[in-house]
Design a protein around this motif. Sequence first.
Motif, PDB file in Angstrom:
ATOM      1  N   LYS A  99       0.495   4.551   8.434  1.00 59.33           N
ATOM      2  CA  LYS A  99       0.320   5.553   7.390  1.00 59.33           C
ATOM      3  C   LYS A  99       1.279   6.709   7.625  1.00 59.33           C
ATOM      4  CE  LYS A  99      -4.294   5.375   5.538  1.00 59.33           C
ATOM      5  NZ  LYS A  99      -5.632   5.880   5.549  1.00 59.33           N
ATOM      6  N   ASN A 105       4.110   9.897   5.505  1.00 55.57           N
ATOM      7  CA  ASN A 105       4.708  10.494   4.322  1.00 55.57           C
ATOM      8  C   ASN A 105       6.135   9.958   4.103  1.00 55.57           C
ATOM      9  OD1 ASN A 105       6.128  12.565   2.754  1.00 55.57           O
ATOM     10  ND2 ASN A 105       4.101  13.539   2.867  1.00 55.57           N
ATOM     11  N   LYS A 136       0.853  -1.194   0.000  1.00 62.63           N
ATOM     12  CA  LYS A 136       0.000   0.000   0.000  1.00 62.63           C
ATOM     13  C   LYS A 136       0.886   1.239   0.000  1.00 62.63           C
ATOM     14  CE  LYS A 136      -4.207  -1.332   2.413  1.00 62.63           C
ATOM     15  NZ  LYS A 136      -4.831  -1.282   3.725  1.00 62.63           N
ATOM     16  N   ASP A 137       0.723   2.062  -1.039  1.00 67.94           N
ATOM     17  CA  ASP A 137       1.581   3.238  -1.205  1.00 67.94           C
ATOM     18  C   ASP A 137       1.562   4.216  -0.039  1.00 67.94           C
ATOM     19  OD1 ASP A 137       2.585   2.435  -3.481  1.00 67.94           O
ATOM     20  OD2 ASP A 137       1.502   3.820  -4.801  1.00 67.94           O
ATOM     21  N   GLU A 138       0.372   4.388   0.554  1.00 74.16           N
ATOM     22  CA  GLU A 138       0.297   5.429   1.598  1.00 74.16           C
ATOM     23  C   GLU A 138       0.857   4.925   2.939  1.00 74.16           C
ATOM     24  OE1 GLU A 138      -3.959   3.719   1.700  1.00 74.16           O
ATOM     25  OE2 GLU A 138      -2.268   3.752   0.324  1.00 74.16           O
ATOM     26  N   TYR A 139       1.254   3.647   2.963  1.00 71.83           N
ATOM     27  CA  TYR A 139       1.808   3.086   4.199  1.00 71.83           C
ATOM     28  C   TYR A 139       3.335   3.048   4.175  1.00 71.83           C
ATOM     29  CZ  TYR A 139      -2.483   1.636   6.489  1.00 71.83           C
ATOM     30  OH  TYR A 139      -3.674   1.633   7.160  1.00 71.83           O
TER      31      TYR A 139
END
Length: 446
Positions: free
Chosen positions: A413, A415, A396-399
Motif C-alpha cells: 500500500k 501513495n 487495487k488502486d491503493e496498492y
Amino acid sequence: MKKIFYIETFGCQMNEYDSEKISGMLENLDYNRTKNINNANLIIYNTCLIRENAENKLYGKLGALKKLKMEKDDLILAVGGCIPQNEEIRNYILDKYPFIDIIFGTNTFYKLPEMINKHMNNSHEILVELEKNSSNLNENLPTVRKYEHKAFVNIMYGCNNFCSYCVVPHTRGRERSRNSKEILNEVENLASQGFKEITLLGQNVNSYGNDLDGDYRFTQLLEDIEKINEIERIRYVSSHPKDVGDEFIDFLGRSKKVCNHMHLPIQAGSSKVLKEMNRKYTKEDYIQIIKKLRNSVPNISISTDFIVGFPGESEEDFEETLSLCREVEFDAAFTFIYSVRPNTPAGKRIDQINDEVKHKRFNRLLETLYPIFYERNLAYKDKVVKVLVDKISKNKDEYLTGRSRSNRIVHFKGNSNLIGKIVNVRINKVKTWFLKGVLTEEEAYE
Ligand code: SAM
Ligand code: SF4
C-alpha cells in the motif's frame, strides 16, 4: 488530418524496445498514440516469429482488420519486426493480406517515416523495406520510454548461436555489438534525465564485444556503467551459459549495482537434448555455473527458459529436466512447448513429439516448478527488501507494484508519489508469483 497511431507488440523485450523507438519517431512527426485501434489512422504490428502461436496471433489480427481497412479510406496498415524477415512467410502475408500498406523488418524501422510519406503520395503500392545484417541503423532514434525511472539499452543486435530450434539468427542476423562509448553515452544521458535502473539487452549479452577489435568485453562494460553515479540498478538479459566466465562471476560478487538476478536459459535438463539443440554446454556445465554464481552472490536469484517436447525428447530426457529443476531450485522460469520453426534443423526432424505428449510434459513441468518458486519466495517472508516502485497496482488502486533487486514483484500500500523511488518494504505475505508487504523505515536485507 489528425495523426493517430496504434501499435501492438508481440514477443521479447527487444521488440518492446523497438516499439518504444518507433513510437518516439512517430511522436516526433506529430502523431499521437491511442490505445483504441478503432481511433487510429496508422496501425502497426511489431511482430514475433519465435513460436507458431505468435505467428497465428498476427494472422488472426490481420484477418479482423480487413473490415476496418475497407471502412476507413485513410487507414495505413504496417506490419514490421521479425515475421517479415522470413521470405516465405512475407510472401504468404503479401498474398493473403494484400490490404497491408507497409512492411518493414527488424533493421529498417528507422525508415518508417519515409515509408509513410511515400505511401501518402502513392497509396496503391505495397512498400517493403528489409535489411538482414545492417549495422546499427536504428541508432539515436527518439524513444518514448514506458517508464521514467527504468529503461532498456541495446548493447548488441542479432545472434551467432544457431540453436537448432531457433529463428532469431535468421530474422535478426549475425551478432553486432554496439560501440561501448555510444552505450555509455546513452546510459549517461538516461542517468541525467533521472533514470535509476537500466536493463542491457542482447540475445547473448555475455558475448558482448567478441565481434569488436580490442579486449573490451561485457564485464568491463558493466564496470564502466557502475561508475555512473545516478544509476542505482543494472540488469541484463539474456545470458548464454556457454559464455558465462569466471571473471564475470567474480565481478558480480563485487558489484554494488548489478542486481542479484540472472536470467540463464537452460532449455532442457538432458545433455543429449542440449547437444541436439546445439547449446554447447552440458547439464553438468550448467550446474557448475550455478554453483559458482551462488558462491559469488549467495542470494542470487536464477530464472530460466525451458523448451518441452524438443524432437526426439524421450521420457527419460524429460525426467532429467524435472530432476534438474529440483536440483537447481529456480526462482522463476519461462516455459515453452517446442514449436517447429521455418528453416531450422530441428524443424526438419522426423521424430517430432506429438502434441498430447508435449502438453502432458508441459503440465508436469509446471507442477514441478511452481512449488519451487513458492519455496524460494518463502525465504523473503518477514524480510525487508528494497523495491523500485513501477506503478499503481493493476487490481487495487491503493496498492503500488515494484520490483525487488532479485526481480520479484512486490505489492504494497502506498501513495502514487512513490512511483520511480526506491523504498523499503517488509514482506508479510508470499505467493508463487509475487510478494506482498508494508512500507517500512527498517534497514533492508537486500
Ligand atoms: N537468446 C536467448 C537465449 O538463448 O537465452 C533467448 C531468446 S528467445 C527470444 C527466448 C526463448 O524462446 C528461448 O530461450 C527459448 O526457450 C524459446 N524458444 C526459442 N525458439 C523456440 C521454439 N522453436 N519453440 C519453443 N520455444 C522456443
Ligand atoms: Fe535463439 Fe539460441 Fe540465439 Fe537465443 S542463443 S536467440 S535461443 S539462437
